[in-house]
Design a protein around this motif. Sequence first.
Motif, PDB file in Angstrom:
ATOM      1  N   ARG A 648       0.916  -1.168   0.008  1.00  0.00           N
ATOM      2  CA  ARG A 648       0.107   0.229   0.131  1.00  0.00           C
ATOM      3  C   ARG A 648       0.844   1.244  -0.046  1.00  0.00           C
ATOM      4  O   ARG A 648       1.878   1.372   0.693  1.00  0.00           O
ATOM      5  CB  ARG A 648      -0.999   0.053   1.276  1.00  0.00           C
ATOM      6  CG  ARG A 648      -1.856  -1.091   1.060  1.00  0.00           C
ATOM      7  CD  ARG A 648      -2.584  -1.141   2.400  1.00  0.00           C
ATOM      8  NE  ARG A 648      -3.957  -2.040   2.560  1.00  0.00           N
ATOM      9  CZ  ARG A 648      -4.180  -2.682   3.601  1.00  0.00           C
ATOM     10  NH1 ARG A 648      -3.804  -2.169   4.817  1.00  0.00           N
ATOM     11  NH2 ARG A 648      -5.313  -3.589   3.501  1.00  0.00           N
ATOM     12  N   ALA A 649       0.470   2.182  -0.755  1.00  0.00           N
ATOM     13  CA  ALA A 649       0.992   3.468  -0.807  1.00  0.00           C
ATOM     14  C   ALA A 649       0.945   4.283   0.560  1.00  0.00           C
ATOM     15  O   ALA A 649      -0.180   3.939   1.326  1.00  0.00           O
ATOM     16  CB  ALA A 649       0.537   4.223  -1.872  1.00  0.00           C
ATOM     17  N   ALA A 654      -2.847   2.726   5.160  1.00  0.00           N
ATOM     18  CA  ALA A 654      -1.224   1.879   4.938  1.00  0.00           C
ATOM     19  C   ALA A 654      -0.705   1.816   6.406  1.00  0.00           C
ATOM     20  O   ALA A 654      -0.175   0.625   6.926  1.00  0.00           O
ATOM     21  CB  ALA A 654      -0.619   2.368   4.107  1.00  0.00           C
ATOM     22  N   ALA A 655      -0.973   3.022   7.109  1.00  0.00           N
ATOM     23  CA  ALA A 655       0.042   3.181   8.482  1.00  0.00           C
ATOM     24  C   ALA A 655      -0.720   2.021   9.493  1.00  0.00           C
ATOM     25  O   ALA A 655       0.004   1.476  10.106  1.00  0.00           O
ATOM     26  CB  ALA A 655      -0.105   4.533   8.886  1.00  0.00           C
ATOM     27  N   ARG A 700       9.094   6.419  16.539  1.00  0.00           N
ATOM     28  CA  ARG A 700       8.541   7.225  15.083  1.00  0.00           C
ATOM     29  C   ARG A 700       7.194   6.440  14.665  1.00  0.00           C
ATOM     30  O   ARG A 700       6.111   7.206  14.314  1.00  0.00           O
ATOM     31  CB  ARG A 700       9.485   7.200  13.865  1.00  0.00           C
ATOM     32  CG  ARG A 700       9.292   8.047  12.915  1.00  0.00           C
ATOM     33  CD  ARG A 700      10.476   8.585  11.940  1.00  0.00           C
ATOM     34  NE  ARG A 700      11.274   7.612  11.752  1.00  0.00           N
ATOM     35  CZ  ARG A 700      12.413   7.294  12.068  1.00  0.00           C
ATOM     36  NH1 ARG A 700      12.974   8.310  13.133  1.00  0.00           N
ATOM     37  NH2 ARG A 700      13.324   6.486  12.021  1.00  0.00           N
ATOM     38  N   LEU A 701       7.131   5.155  14.642  1.00  0.00           N
ATOM     39  CA  LEU A 701       6.105   4.278  13.913  1.00  0.00           C
ATOM     40  C   LEU A 701       5.018   4.759  15.169  1.00  0.00           C
ATOM     41  O   LEU A 701       3.616   4.940  14.590  1.00  0.00           O
ATOM     42  CB  LEU A 701       6.412   2.997  13.913  1.00  0.00           C
ATOM     43  CG  LEU A 701       5.247   2.020  13.574  1.00  0.00           C
ATOM     44  CD1 LEU A 701       4.686   2.468  12.319  1.00  0.00           C
ATOM     45  CD2 LEU A 701       5.672   0.598  13.980  1.00  0.00           C
ATOM     46  N   ALA A 702       5.008   4.490  16.511  1.00  0.00           N
ATOM     47  CA  ALA A 702       4.205   4.606  17.303  1.00  0.00           C
ATOM     48  C   ALA A 702       3.557   6.143  17.319  1.00  0.00           C
ATOM     49  O   ALA A 702       2.267   6.295  17.264  1.00  0.00           O
ATOM     50  CB  ALA A 702       4.498   4.419  18.802  1.00  0.00           C
ATOM     51  N   ASP A 719       6.121   7.767   4.651  1.00  0.00           N
ATOM     52  CA  ASP A 719       6.238   6.147   4.461  1.00  0.00           C
ATOM     53  C   ASP A 719       6.875   5.561   5.724  1.00  0.00           C
ATOM     54  O   ASP A 719       8.059   5.732   6.020  1.00  0.00           O
ATOM     55  CB  ASP A 719       7.271   6.046   3.085  1.00  0.00           C
ATOM     56  CG  ASP A 719       7.162   4.676   2.533  1.00  0.00           C
ATOM     57  OD1 ASP A 719       6.513   3.918   3.296  1.00  0.00           O
ATOM     58  OD2 ASP A 719       7.753   4.405   1.438  1.00  0.00           O
ATOM     59  N   LEU A 720       6.398   4.734   6.302  1.00  0.00           N
ATOM     60  CA  LEU A 720       6.601   3.922   7.600  1.00  0.00           C
ATOM     61  C   LEU A 720       7.177   2.480   7.430  1.00  0.00           C
ATOM     62  O   LEU A 720       7.455   1.909   8.244  1.00  0.00           O
ATOM     63  CB  LEU A 720       5.558   4.003   8.647  1.00  0.00           C
ATOM     64  CG  LEU A 720       4.825   5.153   8.678  1.00  0.00           C
ATOM     65  CD1 LEU A 720       3.450   4.918   9.904  1.00  0.00           C
ATOM     66  CD2 LEU A 720       5.748   6.149   9.582  1.00  0.00           C
TER      67      LEU A 720
END
Length: 786
Positions: A648-649, A654-655, A700-702, A719-720
């Motif tokens: 997924r873009a 996507a996240a 950063r993701l959280a 973009d993760l």
Amino acid sequence: MTGHARISLAAWGATVLGSLVLTPVFSGPFLFISAFLCAIVTGVGVLLQNLRAPRVVVPVVQLIVLVELISLFFLKETMKFGLVPTGATAIEFNSQLVSAMSSINQYSAPLPPDDNLLLFATTVISATGLLIHVIAVQIRQAAWAGLLLLIMYTVPAATVHGGLPALLFIPPAIGYIVLLSAEGRSRLSRWGRRISGVSHLDAAEPVEASALGQAGRRIGLSVVALAAILPALLPTLPEGVIGNGLGGGGTGGTGLGASISTTDPMLDMGKNLKRPKNDVALTYKGGPSGGTYLRLTSLDQFDGNTWRISDRKNRGRKIEDELVPPPGFTGDLARVQKVKMEIDVNKVFRSQFAPIPYPAQSISLRRNWQYDASSLDVSSTDGAVVSGKKYTVTAYDLRPTEEQLRDAISRGAPDEISSRLPRNVPPRITDLTRQITADANGNKYLMAVALQKWFRTEGGYTYSTTNQRGSGMKAIEDFLLENKTGYCEQFATGMALMARIAGIPSRVGIGFLPGQAGANGQYTVRMHDMHAWPELYFESVGWVRFEPTPASRVASTPEWTIPSSNPTSPTTAPTTAPTTPGQTEDPGIEKPENGRNLNDDNGAAAFDSGNWFTNGGARTLGIAAIVVLVLLIPWILRSLNRRRRYSRAPSRVAAEGLWSEVRDTSRDLGLDWNDVSTPRQTGEWLVTKLPDEAHPSALRLARSVEAMRYAGQADVATDLRPDVTVIRKALWKQAPARRRWRARLLPASWRWYLSRGTTEASDLLDEFDLLLARLRSTILRRRHAN
């Protein structure tokens, strides 16, 4: 009564009711013993749960109790002090199970009373009851316990000849309803169903919430799902899985059921010819020099799809001193030579028809046996089988001459069936028949001889048991005109059909080739000697056997089928009786080039031995591939899900997908991911599981997921995927090798999705219940308004 006790008792009742389907298979008090053992095991489970024992401990203790009870009932002599099972107990238990399996392979249902079979049946039912209790009570998935009840029903339904009585489906269904009702009532007693969105309902109108109603709807959904899934899984199972009845396979135990049923003898013959083990079916002494064909029955009705036995109402006759004269024969039977035979049928061959030569004059079978006045076959009147029986037969040694057959005047068929042609006969078969019989100038005998010669030598046909297309019209057309490869079923049915097209009444005989000659005049007939041949009717002579199967299977043809004016090759030279593969041939008969297909002296199969791949190897590889594929399903689904998330873009969806990927990876590796924590709390927890270099990616993701969930202006273009890749690699690197392998082969996240799916299905059914309640309320409100 507590909820777990109610479900436990329901599980016990479902097991007992479900085991009723095994009564047509096993005999003896297996049902009562199994019910008692399951009751004790259930009581132990209820007691431990009342004492609040750990959930894992309960099934372990139940299993120990079950082992102790089975040992006390059946293996007490091997127990130490008469109470403690030992290694000798396990060895004796295994020995008795092996003996039970041997009996199952040797006999057909109902199996005879036997201590080994009693132990086997009791163990299977008790173990099934324990599994049902674990699934319904410990795992709290009562609906899935129905699969065990379904298996307990489908196995005897698929292996007992003729199938199970339809009423036997009712007890397992009732048991399943009781189990689901108990589960539904327990659920309602704890929390009740979710009745969201019913504020508009009249409070005086109750919402249907009965456990029985829920159970009915769940059963309907389960039946629909199983009806869609099981047919896709079962058709390709090999015969050894479900088998051709529970008839014997001999002491070797390869394959199931050597049987001939009254419903489809042709199908049973084909299965027996393909059985890996070439068991002895019977032995006999006496009869014509060189042995003789032994016939079971004849198939005279062809509907365009299947050759079968016609309706025999009012045709069965009690066996007395002599049978009726051969139908159609008008000669002086007093001048016909008679032969006497002693036949000993092995227990591995189970048939309601007695193998006898045609035409028989008398037979020693009396009680519960009858004969058909038209076909002269002998069958049981009460469903008994001929296995293990010894009897004597006196038969007419009819050998029609060529002149008798040439001069036979056709005055019509002996009945209304044996000349009947189905409407769907392809014109190509009719044209081929006319082409083959053109030189006979209308003589029925010469037409029959031409057809036999066409199949054996001139038509380019090949004998092989690999052709499994059967005897339907499409299969016959394909055999006659296209592939030209088949075994005796195709040759017999093909010639019988073409004989009817030529105007000759015909039927198909099912039975045995003469067998292998041995010492003291005894002949041994094996399962691979089963055979089919056409029988053609000639006025004043009666029914006459022809032999279209090529010389690679049957070395010679009956002497009366070879016209004196038409010299034949050595492979079809006349002989006193047809030889079966493996029988010593006359010195003047030259062995055919493909004689390697013939039996050797030890009674091996009468067809190509092939190689490992063709002799079951391909099927073994196929089964192994299916097993491997099933085992890899969790890994495949997990891999596809991960690929979908990475494809997924950048976006909110996507996240969330990448966040779920980290969650599933954690679960796969045995980490305790908490669904109720916020993304920030989960990120802080994740930092404690990762090395220092992965901490920035986790935080950063959280924070990105937190911002996208709760901040309306979050940057959704971030973009993760690189951060998720770093986190996943770090988690895999930190995990022990054992957890990594388990995560690959059986990822825990897949089981979580399965459990979640079950919950969603249950919620969906609740919504269905709610919809019914709304409809009911609306209808009642309108009725009151009117």
